[in-house]
Design a protein around this motif. Structure first.
Motif, mmCIF file in Angstrom:
data_model
loop_
_atom_site.group_PDB
_atom_site.id
_atom_site.type_symbol
_atom_site.label_atom_id
_atom_site.label_comp_id
_atom_site.label_asym_id
_atom_site.label_seq_id
_atom_site.Cartn_x
_atom_site.Cartn_y
_atom_site.Cartn_z
ATOM 1 N N LEU C 151 69.668 36.658 58.262
ATOM 2 C CA LEU C 151 69.256 35.263 58.156
ATOM 3 C C LEU C 151 68.455 34.858 59.394
ATOM 4 O O LEU C 151 67.380 34.251 59.288
ATOM 5 C CB LEU C 151 70.510 34.398 58.053
ATOM 6 N N PHE C 155 64.416 33.640 59.534
ATOM 7 C CA PHE C 155 63.905 32.384 60.077
ATOM 8 C C PHE C 155 63.002 32.618 61.286
ATOM 9 O O PHE C 155 62.047 31.879 61.504
ATOM 10 C CB PHE C 155 65.059 31.432 60.393
ATOM 11 N N ARG C 159 59.108 31.385 61.438
ATOM 12 C CA ARG C 159 58.555 30.601 62.540
ATOM 13 C C ARG C 159 57.275 31.236 63.067
ATOM 14 O O ARG C 159 56.296 30.542 63.337
ATOM 15 C CB ARG C 159 59.608 30.529 63.650
ATOM 16 N N ILE C 162 54.407 30.688 60.695
ATOM 17 C CA ILE C 162 53.856 29.327 60.803
ATOM 18 C C ILE C 162 52.800 29.286 61.899
ATOM 19 O O ILE C 162 51.704 28.753 61.702
ATOM 20 C CB ILE C 162 55.000 28.316 61.077
ATOM 21 N N ARG C 166 48.601 28.956 61.393
ATOM 22 C CA ARG C 166 47.855 27.877 62.015
ATOM 23 C C ARG C 166 46.623 28.422 62.739
ATOM 24 O O ARG C 166 45.514 27.903 62.596
ATOM 25 C CB ARG C 166 48.760 27.137 63.001
ATOM 26 N N ASP D 136 64.266 22.335 68.819
ATOM 27 C CA ASP D 136 64.697 23.588 69.455
ATOM 28 C C ASP D 136 66.195 23.553 69.735
ATOM 29 O O ASP D 136 66.919 24.530 69.485
ATOM 30 C CB ASP D 136 63.953 23.779 70.800
ATOM 31 N N GLU D 139 68.131 23.978 66.595
ATOM 32 C CA GLU D 139 68.084 25.363 66.125
ATOM 33 C C GLU D 139 69.061 26.246 66.889
ATOM 34 O O GLU D 139 69.701 27.122 66.310
ATOM 35 C CB GLU D 139 66.668 25.924 66.281
ATOM 36 N N PHE D 155 68.648 15.035 59.620
ATOM 37 C CA PHE D 155 68.118 14.028 58.711
ATOM 38 C C PHE D 155 67.554 12.833 59.472
ATOM 39 O O PHE D 155 66.589 12.213 59.041
ATOM 40 C CB PHE D 155 69.184 13.617 57.703
ATOM 41 N N LYS D 158 64.142 13.981 60.512
ATOM 42 C CA LYS D 158 63.284 13.980 59.315
ATOM 43 C C LYS D 158 62.766 12.574 59.041
ATOM 44 O O LYS D 158 61.587 12.375 58.757
ATOM 45 C CB LYS D 158 64.097 14.443 58.101
ATOM 46 N N ILE D 162 58.873 11.268 59.146
ATOM 47 C CA ILE D 162 58.204 10.614 58.015
ATOM 48 C C ILE D 162 57.426 9.397 58.512
ATOM 49 O O ILE D 162 56.260 9.198 58.163
ATOM 50 C CB ILE D 162 59.238 10.212 56.940
ATOM 51 N N ASP D 206 49.062 18.473 62.532
ATOM 52 C CA ASP D 206 49.427 19.879 62.410
ATOM 53 C C ASP D 206 50.815 20.129 62.977
ATOM 54 O O ASP D 206 51.647 20.798 62.361
ATOM 55 C CB ASP D 206 48.422 20.679 63.241
ATOM 56 N N SER D 207 51.054 19.589 64.181
ATOM 57 C CA SER D 207 52.354 19.777 64.825
ATOM 58 C C SER D 207 53.459 19.134 64.007
ATOM 59 O O SER D 207 54.553 19.693 63.871
ATOM 60 C CB SER D 207 52.354 19.164 66.225
ATOM 61 N N THR D 210 54.263 21.370 61.190
ATOM 62 C CA THR D 210 55.045 22.500 61.681
ATOM 63 C C THR D 210 56.492 22.078 61.916
ATOM 64 O O THR D 210 57.432 22.794 61.552
ATOM 65 C CB THR D 210 54.437 23.026 63.000
ATOM 66 N N ARG D 212 58.136 19.682 60.460
ATOM 67 C CA ARG D 212 58.812 19.506 59.172
ATOM 68 C C ARG D 212 59.251 20.854 58.614
ATOM 69 O O ARG D 212 60.378 20.991 58.133
ATOM 70 C CB ARG D 212 57.894 18.817 58.170
ATOM 71 N N ASP D 213 58.350 21.849 58.726
ATOM 72 C CA ASP D 213 58.719 23.202 58.297
ATOM 73 C C ASP D 213 59.932 23.694 59.066
ATOM 74 O O ASP D 213 60.874 24.251 58.487
ATOM 75 C CB ASP D 213 57.549 24.167 58.543
ATOM 76 N N LEU D 214 59.900 23.496 60.395
ATOM 77 C CA LEU D 214 60.997 23.988 61.226
ATOM 78 C C LEU D 214 62.300 23.267 60.890
ATOM 79 O O LEU D 214 63.360 23.877 60.842
ATOM 80 C CB LEU D 214 60.657 23.804 62.712
ATOM 81 N N ASN D 217 63.630 24.688 57.821
ATOM 82 C CA ASN D 217 64.282 25.946 58.186
ATOM 83 C C ASN D 217 65.683 25.675 58.720
ATOM 84 O O ASN D 217 66.647 26.320 58.322
ATOM 85 C CB ASN D 217 63.478 26.656 59.281
ATOM 86 N N LEU D 219 67.607 23.170 58.255
ATOM 87 C CA LEU D 219 68.496 22.740 57.180
ATOM 88 C C LEU D 219 68.949 23.946 56.347
ATOM 89 O O LEU D 219 70.140 24.067 56.007
ATOM 90 C CB LEU D 219 67.779 21.721 56.297
ATOM 91 N N ASP D 220 68.006 24.838 56.039
ATOM 92 C CA ASP D 220 68.365 26.046 55.289
ATOM 93 C C ASP D 220 69.377 26.877 56.062
ATOM 94 O O ASP D 220 70.327 27.416 55.485
ATOM 95 C CB ASP D 220 67.116 26.886 55.008
ATOM 96 N N ILE D 221 69.143 26.997 57.389
ATOM 97 C CA ILE D 221 70.095 27.757 58.204
ATOM 98 C C ILE D 221 71.470 27.098 58.125
ATOM 99 O O ILE D 221 72.478 27.769 57.938
ATOM 100 C CB ILE D 221 69.634 27.802 59.694
ATOM 101 N N ASN E 217 66.268 13.444 50.895
ATOM 102 C CA ASN E 217 67.146 13.642 52.052
ATOM 103 C C ASN E 217 68.586 13.288 51.690
ATOM 104 O O ASN E 217 69.514 14.030 51.989
ATOM 105 C CB ASN E 217 66.721 12.736 53.214
#
Lengths: 294, 294, 294, 294, 294
Positions: C151, C155, C159, C162, C166, D136, D139, D155, D158, D162, D206-207, D210, D212-214, D217, D219-221, E217
């Motif tokens: 896992l 991830f 990362r 990503i 870019r 970071d 994570e 959240f 997040k 937004i 762009d950042s 990125t 949001r993607d992180l 990730n 959240l998935d973790i 969310n």
């Protein structure tokens, strides 16, 4: 103006007509392909159109359910001839052709094409309503009883919506082609009508998108209900375990062949120990609730 | 018009032809690259095309399964010459070249390119059908028995569809290039044919999208079936626990070395206590069902 | 034509050159910013470009793993001068500059820019291959043993992808700028070469997209494997519970201090009761399997 | 050139200025609306701009955390006047206005607008860095200890992203408007500067993408870690159950009031039976591991 | 200029007006269709518009909740006549018509259309705020107590947002049509006002998108909270099991009818064995925590 109606694209009569009206071999090939898709292709001499009217047929697996089925209709519309090829047993095609015969006239093949297309598009609405009913029905059921049958229905409808959406997108593109193509058979008078049909298809596609959203909601509800139920069942198990543990532990203690256990020789031993058991069970349940574990 | 067929892009004959017909070094480099991708590039003097016909080869891991494999074919088509480079062992390429030789003629290199492209595109259909069959098969199995093997098959097909989609998207762009490029080798007569091929590729891509949707459905079915089964197993565990608890508690109580337990000395003690146990088990099950916990 | 190579953007020599060649202050600011991003900006007198070559450096946390790292290179390319600013310790930049020196010539600064860009793009391919290997490796492992380390690797690669994506998107836009901008330093002869580089970047981005899809697949496999395993463990627990319950219940019954239990006083009591226990265990297991609960 | 700075859009002075400089009532309404959004609107006589500088304020719920807050600034910039309306307590607005006063000059209202916009955009970078640090941090924590607090932080960020994204997208559109609009107040000299600011906003967006993607990730973790832990806890339960079952079953058997159990009357009964229990526990654990059930 | 207000599209008066002002039959059909959608259609002689104002009506299932409901209004606006068809019981329509009567004038039918549209758009804001409140409320509740009722509310709001979004997208397209169409009834003076309304709709759509993100969310929070709680309950079960096992095992051992158990005949047997039990329980809990299993 002659109107040729063929029941089967493999009718040799079609080859004869192809020679007479100079039909393009690629169009003949399309008409005879078993998996032709919806399209409109205009050449300088005629317009070739394939539509896919929908009709609701009883599901062989569940006769009370209806399945949307698509039966293709091919149209070759020239300035001075019309060839339609369609399965005469399909009710949607039959209705489209009847309306074209009743409301159209020989001088305007473009009007005939419009009438056929419009009837076909109107007949998509009951199919959409049918899906609406089924999705509403699933939504009502899924909260009360998230059974695997509901799951199967969700995925069955998803699959049918994928098919329906594909046909609708192609029909939309075809109707756009009838508006934009310089060779189009639709004259200026009928352009607003085709535009109106286009709007109807756009609304149908909108509904299909909404239904996909709703189905995904229903799937999410299903999955979260199952997760919820697992959680509930776990709690029941824990409550049962909690109720049982003091009884088992205390009865185990007094079942030991040892000397010196309290109340062992008292004539009210059973009452004392029984009371102790009930008390410690209540205490344990209270503690768990206090710690917000239950 | 000479037609040179090379079996290997590293054949020194190709360098000779490059000098003779003034081929661009970047095209040579592409033809010799091990991971060239589908493309069409037109210069004023010739058109360079790379296609990737598909053929189904038996899967070495599961000989009853077939894996789609792509074997590149390179084409240099000038006004007065044709160079094709392809592995002669690939059945799809062989069929494409045979049809071009049979139906094409020397005067129209554009027609030859069209015939090769059209055959290659037609041969994607059986591959798509093959995926359809496999997905249908998985869908049937996943409801009955969501095993990890099905999961592995789902992800394997997903991976193959990713590859197939990439080749198809590039082929679509290549065929668009053949229609739009001012230097294109396809003459006006053959443009409708290339457009038809383009429509076929669009339909193939449509099917691939549908298959991706269906695979995601299958994956969702799998995951919700597993969640369901966990839930079912939990319920079994809870029912078993419920059945066992009164028996364990009561037999624990009567196993205690205490005085004053009811029926302790009755000659029908076993019957009384047995009845009590059965009764309380039924009562507990009834209570749980009443509270909708089971 | 002079070519100035600076190792550090903060070198005061750069200010001198800026005065001499009239460099725009915003470009200087960009070159000196610690987090500059890939771009090409053309003015009438020169072209300013920032690229980010990749090199694989050993991961300090896991020396056998390699991490892609990006080291920026800044280029000011005028008609009659070239300024490059790059960290000389980066192997990718070194290789790019060496190739430009070897294959380029002083008369064509555009060719030098192309050669640098092309080398940089070519060096992304090994990085992509490196990711391919790592993802293949993860896919193999995840089915056999879905551990939290896998896992973490998934991830981590996500990362890195990503970041890589870019850089590639910006490089693609930069190379498009070199083709389209009216002030571009690339002359007509070299435009096909830049277009070829653009195609390579598009292919790289395609690969990154595929890798993201594959990683998401791997994550889905991981999650469904864990769900599966939980399910399996639950079943083991249920089987064990099922095996234990009759034994516990029956031994509980015969442990009660009651009179009138069958076989209580028989000399073969142990055998009778043992047989009864084994029989009821088998019966219960058979029943559960019959009801498809196990 | 007069520069009017108002602290409050409801200041009656604004109505006076509106009459004097002929400001559009819709712009006044916007400036006074409590939820105005970022925009630029150019008329022939002046440019109306709303920006939303960010500043980090301590979170009232967690004083060590900082929350990004947006305080609007309204600008009316005509050829010969400048009106700014902003809350003087916001540090970001204060800095923007100070820089404009220091570096701008009265002859170029367009330059003043640019200076304000540029400072505002520069001040988004620390906010982005702040999010980077928090993500970071999350994570790092989520692998070690997936607690509900981390979920709440994910959240919360997040939600803030937004908001930030919405402001940035609108600011990007506004800066594009300053470049493209024929009535724009920005003169040709300052266009490259506004373009540079546009690039900065694009990089900020762009950042945010990125991040949001992180966050997804992370959240998935989190979710997979929880699934993993449930799995682990299940295994512990199963191991404990496995260890307990033989002991319970055997002690149950020897607790029965039956005759004929082996070792019942042996003086070393306890040893024999104890040994048997330990042996069968080991055997069961070995069997489960052999069958890969544990 | 006459203004005809009809309460019902099926009023025969409408047919009369249609003859008088030459209204297109397709527009009549739309006005009378039960599921007409928002649109603007301009012909050379008049503009036909359908809008869908929102009003909050008490939910029949939960009287303290309000449900957004849409009541269509049809407008035929010619140079010298205005026909509006609307249900007079809808408060939003009533307010829109009152404002048009109060602020509009007979000479500018375009201004009347603008006033109606603007009021309708302004009345969407309270509906959006209503959703904001409900989502905030759900977010607060979901962390404390993830109950199935919250799930039902989330999906109910999702469904309502799908409807609202559809109406808003169509209204945005309609307002764009009023700006762009060459036949538009809006004169140049009122174009900035329509553009402003367009901006308001864009902001409303922005808010709807944000609310969808926030709802997703909340759903994620719900699902992860349930997963968390399952995990917590499992741990409680495991701790209880751990506490119970030594007591059960030891009391089982001493319940056996065997000879040679330690302390069996000691007068302090109960104390010794009790101490042993407590000690081994503590040891087991310590071991599990040491191994990070709990």
């Amino acid at each position: 103006m002659p109107w040729y109606q063929l029941d089967d694209p493999n009718d040799p009569k079609l080859d004869e007509l192809a020679r007479q009206y100079n039909l393009h071999p690629l169009h003949l090939e399309d008409a005879r392909s078993p998996d032709e898709s919806v399209k409109v292709d205009s050449s300088t001499s005629y317009t070739f159109a394939v539509f896919k009217p929908v009709s609701l047929k009883p599901d062989p697996d569940a006769p009370s359910e209806f399945l949307p089925t698509f039966t293709p209709i091919d149209i070759f519309a020239g300035k001075d001839f019309l060839i339609t090829i369609s399965d005469p047993t399909c009710p949607a095609t039959r209705e489209a052709l009847q309306r074209a015969r009743r409301d159209g006239d020989d001088e305007h093949p473009g009007r005939l094409v419009y009438l056929i297309l419009d009837t076909i598009v109107d007949l998509y609405f009951p199919a959409i309503d049918h899906f609406d009913d089924r999705i509403d029905d699933l939504e009502d059921k899924v909260f009360d009883n998230p059974s695997p049958e509901i799951l199967q229905s969700i995925f069955a409808i998803k699959r049918e919506l994928i098919d329906l959406r594909r046909v609708l997108v192609n029909t939309r593109d075809a109707s756009l082609h009838l508006q934009r193509d310089p060779n189009t058979i639709i004259d200026a008078d009928h352009q607003p009508y085709v535009r109106d049909t286009y709007d109807h298809i756009a609304r149908l596609l909108d509904s299909v998108e909404t239904q996909r959203d709703l189905l995904n909601n229903t799937l999410d509800i299903y999955l979260s209900s199952v997760a919820n139920r697992t959680n509930e069942v776990m709690k029941v198990l824990t409550v049962l375990g909690t109720i049982a543990i003091p009884a088992l532990a205390i009865s185990g203690i007094y079942g030991m062949n040892l000397k010196g256990l309290p109340f062992q020789d008292s004539p009210y031993g059973a009452e004392w120990v029984g009371g102790m058991t009930i008390l410690s069970t209540i205490l344990l349940l209270y503690l768990l609730r206090k710690l917000k574990w239950l």
